[in-house]
Scaffold this motif. Structure first.
Motif, PDB file in Angstrom:
ATOM      1  N   PRO A   7      37.398  21.957 -10.407  1.00 22.71           N
ATOM      2  CA  PRO A   7      37.632  23.385 -10.654  1.00 22.71           C
ATOM      3  C   PRO A   7      37.038  24.232  -9.529  1.00 22.71           C
ATOM      4  O   PRO A   7      36.110  23.807  -8.840  1.00 22.71           O
ATOM      5  CB  PRO A   7      36.911  23.638 -11.978  1.00 22.71           C
ATOM      6  N   GLN A   8      37.589  25.413  -9.356  1.00 22.12           N
ATOM      7  CA  GLN A   8      37.164  26.359  -8.319  1.00 22.12           C
ATOM      8  C   GLN A   8      36.504  27.568  -8.986  1.00 22.12           C
ATOM      9  O   GLN A   8      36.905  27.968 -10.078  1.00 22.12           O
ATOM     10  CB  GLN A   8      38.378  26.847  -7.534  1.00 22.12           C
ATOM     11  N   LEU A   9      35.546  28.160  -8.304  1.00 27.10           N
ATOM     12  CA  LEU A   9      34.905  29.361  -8.845  1.00 27.10           C
ATOM     13  C   LEU A   9      35.873  30.546  -8.876  1.00 27.10           C
ATOM     14  O   LEU A   9      35.929  31.277  -9.856  1.00 27.10           O
ATOM     15  CB  LEU A   9      33.670  29.729  -8.018  1.00 27.10           C
ATOM     16  N   LYS A  10      36.621  30.766  -7.806  1.00 30.01           N
ATOM     17  CA  LYS A  10      37.599  31.860  -7.705  1.00 30.01           C
ATOM     18  C   LYS A  10      37.011  33.191  -8.172  1.00 30.01           C
ATOM     19  O   LYS A  10      37.628  33.912  -8.964  1.00 30.01           O
ATOM     20  CB  LYS A  10      38.858  31.530  -8.502  1.00 30.01           C
ATOM     21  N   GLY A  11      35.781  33.487  -7.715  1.00 26.61           N
ATOM     22  CA  GLY A  11      35.148  34.757  -8.048  1.00 26.61           C
ATOM     23  C   GLY A  11      34.491  34.810  -9.421  1.00 26.61           C
ATOM     24  O   GLY A  11      33.917  35.823  -9.794  1.00 26.61           O
ATOM     25  N   ARG A  12      34.590  33.741 -10.176  1.00 19.46           N
ATOM     26  CA  ARG A  12      34.005  33.710 -11.524  1.00 19.46           C
ATOM     27  C   ARG A  12      32.558  33.218 -11.460  1.00 19.46           C
ATOM     28  O   ARG A  12      32.168  32.525 -10.527  1.00 19.46           O
ATOM     29  CB  ARG A  12      34.827  32.790 -12.436  1.00 19.46           C
ATOM     30  N   GLU A  13      31.791  33.541 -12.460  1.00 15.93           N
ATOM     31  CA  GLU A  13      30.404  33.093 -12.563  1.00 15.93           C
ATOM     32  C   GLU A  13      30.359  31.668 -13.088  1.00 15.93           C
ATOM     33  O   GLU A  13      31.037  31.340 -14.077  1.00 15.93           O
ATOM     34  CB  GLU A  13      29.624  34.006 -13.505  1.00 15.93           C
ATOM     35  N   LEU A  14      29.542  30.837 -12.462  1.00 14.90           N
ATOM     36  CA  LEU A  14      29.383  29.457 -12.918  1.00 14.90           C
ATOM     37  C   LEU A  14      28.914  29.409 -14.369  1.00 14.90           C
ATOM     38  O   LEU A  14      29.349  28.563 -15.151  1.00 14.90           O
ATOM     39  CB  LEU A  14      28.411  28.701 -12.014  1.00 14.90           C
ATOM     40  N   SER A  15      28.054  30.353 -14.752  1.00 10.31           N
ATOM     41  CA  SER A  15      27.520  30.374 -16.119  1.00 10.31           C
ATOM     42  C   SER A  15      28.606  30.587 -17.171  1.00 10.31           C
ATOM     43  O   SER A  15      28.429  30.231 -18.335  1.00 10.31           O
ATOM     44  CB  SER A  15      26.451  31.456 -16.255  1.00 10.31           C
ATOM     45  N   LYS A  16      29.747  31.131 -16.772  1.00 10.13           N
ATOM     46  CA  LYS A  16      30.879  31.309 -17.699  1.00 10.13           C
ATOM     47  C   LYS A  16      31.735  30.043 -17.766  1.00 10.13           C
ATOM     48  O   LYS A  16      32.355  29.756 -18.782  1.00 10.13           O
ATOM     49  CB  LYS A  16      31.754  32.488 -17.271  1.00 10.13           C
ATOM     50  N   LEU A  17      31.782  29.294 -16.667  1.00  5.53           N
ATOM     51  CA  LEU A  17      32.623  28.101 -16.589  1.00  5.53           C
ATOM     52  C   LEU A  17      31.919  26.856 -17.131  1.00  5.53           C
ATOM     53  O   LEU A  17      32.564  25.969 -17.693  1.00  5.53           O
ATOM     54  CB  LEU A  17      33.060  27.876 -15.141  1.00  5.53           C
ATOM     55  N   ALA A  18      30.616  26.773 -16.897  1.00  9.67           N
ATOM     56  CA  ALA A  18      29.801  25.638 -17.378  1.00  9.67           C
ATOM     57  C   ALA A  18      28.513  26.229 -17.961  1.00  9.67           C
ATOM     58  O   ALA A  18      27.462  26.169 -17.340  1.00  9.67           O
ATOM     59  CB  ALA A  18      29.509  24.668 -16.236  1.00  9.67           C
ATOM     60  N   PRO A  19      28.615  26.829 -19.167  1.00 12.88           N
ATOM     61  CA  PRO A  19      27.468  27.550 -19.722  1.00 12.88           C
ATOM     62  C   PRO A  19      26.313  26.627 -20.115  1.00 12.88           C
ATOM     63  O   PRO A  19      26.527  25.482 -20.529  1.00 12.88           O
ATOM     64  CB  PRO A  19      28.035  28.260 -20.958  1.00 12.88           C
ATOM     65  N   ASN A  20      25.102  27.157 -19.961  1.00 18.79           N
ATOM     66  CA  ASN A  20      23.908  26.411 -20.365  1.00 18.79           C
ATOM     67  C   ASN A  20      23.966  26.063 -21.856  1.00 18.79           C
ATOM     68  O   ASN A  20      24.483  26.836 -22.667  1.00 18.79           O
ATOM     69  CB  ASN A  20      22.643  27.231 -20.095  1.00 18.79           C
ATOM     70  N   ASP A  21      23.430  24.883 -22.167  1.00 18.31           N
ATOM     71  CA  ASP A  21      23.281  24.401 -23.544  1.00 18.31           C
ATOM     72  C   ASP A  21      24.599  24.112 -24.260  1.00 18.31           C
ATOM     73  O   ASP A  21      24.621  23.989 -25.469  1.00 18.31           O
ATOM     74  CB  ASP A  21      22.419  25.366 -24.371  1.00 18.31           C
ATOM     75  N   LYS A  22      25.692  24.017 -23.513  1.00 22.38           N
ATOM     76  CA  LYS A  22      26.989  23.646 -24.098  1.00 22.38           C
ATOM     77  C   LYS A  22      27.542  22.452 -23.340  1.00 22.38           C
ATOM     78  O   LYS A  22      27.475  22.395 -22.120  1.00 22.38           O
ATOM     79  CB  LYS A  22      27.971  24.808 -24.016  1.00 22.38           C
ATOM     80  N   MET A  23      28.095  21.480 -24.081  1.00 19.91           N
ATOM     81  CA  MET A  23      28.650  20.304 -23.433  1.00 19.91           C
ATOM     82  C   MET A  23      29.822  20.706 -22.542  1.00 19.91           C
ATOM     83  O   MET A  23      30.682  21.478 -22.953  1.00 19.91           O
ATOM     84  CB  MET A  23      29.094  19.277 -24.471  1.00 19.91           C
ATOM     85  N   TRP A  24      29.794  20.180 -21.317  1.00 13.35           N
ATOM     86  CA  TRP A  24      30.831  20.480 -20.330  1.00 13.35           C
ATOM     87  C   TRP A  24      31.472  19.176 -19.888  1.00 13.35           C
ATOM     88  O   TRP A  24      30.790  18.174 -19.658  1.00 13.35           O
ATOM     89  CB  TRP A  24      30.204  21.220 -19.146  1.00 13.35           C
ATOM     90  N   ARG A  25      32.755  19.160 -19.719  1.00 15.67           N
ATOM     91  CA  ARG A  25      33.484  17.942 -19.325  1.00 15.67           C
ATOM     92  C   ARG A  25      33.184  17.505 -17.898  1.00 15.67           C
ATOM     93  O   ARG A  25      33.672  16.486 -17.443  1.00 15.67           O
ATOM     94  CB  ARG A  25      34.971  18.127 -19.536  1.00 15.67           C
ATOM     95  N   THR A  26      32.418  18.296 -17.151  1.00 14.64           N
ATOM     96  CA  THR A  26      31.970  17.965 -15.799  1.00 14.64           C
ATOM     97  C   THR A  26      33.160  17.807 -14.853  1.00 14.64           C
ATOM     98  O   THR A  26      33.327  16.810 -14.180  1.00 14.64           O
ATOM     99  CB  THR A  26      31.064  16.714 -15.809  1.00 14.64           C
ATOM    100  N   GLY A  27      33.970  18.819 -14.851  1.00 15.58           N
ATOM    101  CA  GLY A  27      35.165  18.866 -14.026  1.00 15.58           C
ATOM    102  C   GLY A  27      36.178  19.767 -14.706  1.00 15.58           C
ATOM    103  O   GLY A  27      35.818  20.693 -15.422  1.00 15.58           O
ATOM    104  N   ALA A  28      37.439  19.473 -14.498  1.00 23.06           N
ATOM    105  CA  ALA A  28      38.516  20.243 -15.124  1.00 23.06           C
ATOM    106  C   ALA A  28      39.557  19.271 -15.656  1.00 23.06           C
ATOM    107  O   ALA A  28      39.562  18.087 -15.305  1.00 23.06           O
ATOM    108  CB  ALA A  28      39.158  21.176 -14.103  1.00 23.06           C
TER     109      ALA A  28
END
Length: 127
Positions: A7-28
């Protein structure tokens, strides 16, 4: 071997794409898969040779890394984590860099696997 989407940031905040304390698929898209051809030690945990889904739980100063034997999972809103097939989980320290990476990246060196996105860096020791 690692198979993942970037995935690309494209001007977005990382904290919105991979938020703390939430399971993330570690990619897209489809879940990230790691194949170990030999038994290894990852983050202090013994892991048998095999293919696993790699997910993470970002945190402030450390990330939890989770390996699961449930393969071919899709991320996003349809992602349903199966705890019954969890192989191991461990925490590793995260750090920051002055350099920002636009695309989520995974690299390997003699010390292990490294995740990077934005200014966040995560080192996963593999022996």
């Amino acid at each position: 071997k690692i198979v993942y989407s970037r995935p690309q940031l494209k001007g977005r905040e990382l904290s919105k794409l991979a938020p703390n304390d939430k399971m993330w698929r570690t990619g897209a898209n489809e879940g990230t898969e790691i194949t170990l051809y030999k038994d290894k030690n990852m983050g202090g945990k013994s892991v048998k040779a095999g293919t696993y889904t790699l997910t993470t739980i970002p945190g402030e100063g450390e990330w939890t890394v989770v390996l699961n034997s449930n393969l071919n999972v899709w991320g996003g809103g349809a992602f349903k984590y199966n705890t019954a097939t969890e192989v191991t989980r461990f925490t590793v320290k995260s750090s920051s860099s002055e350099e920002s990476l636009e695309a989520f990246s995974i690299t390997f060196d003699e010390s292990g696997m490294h995740l990077g996105w934005g200014t966040v860096r995560v080192a996963i020791p593999i022996q």
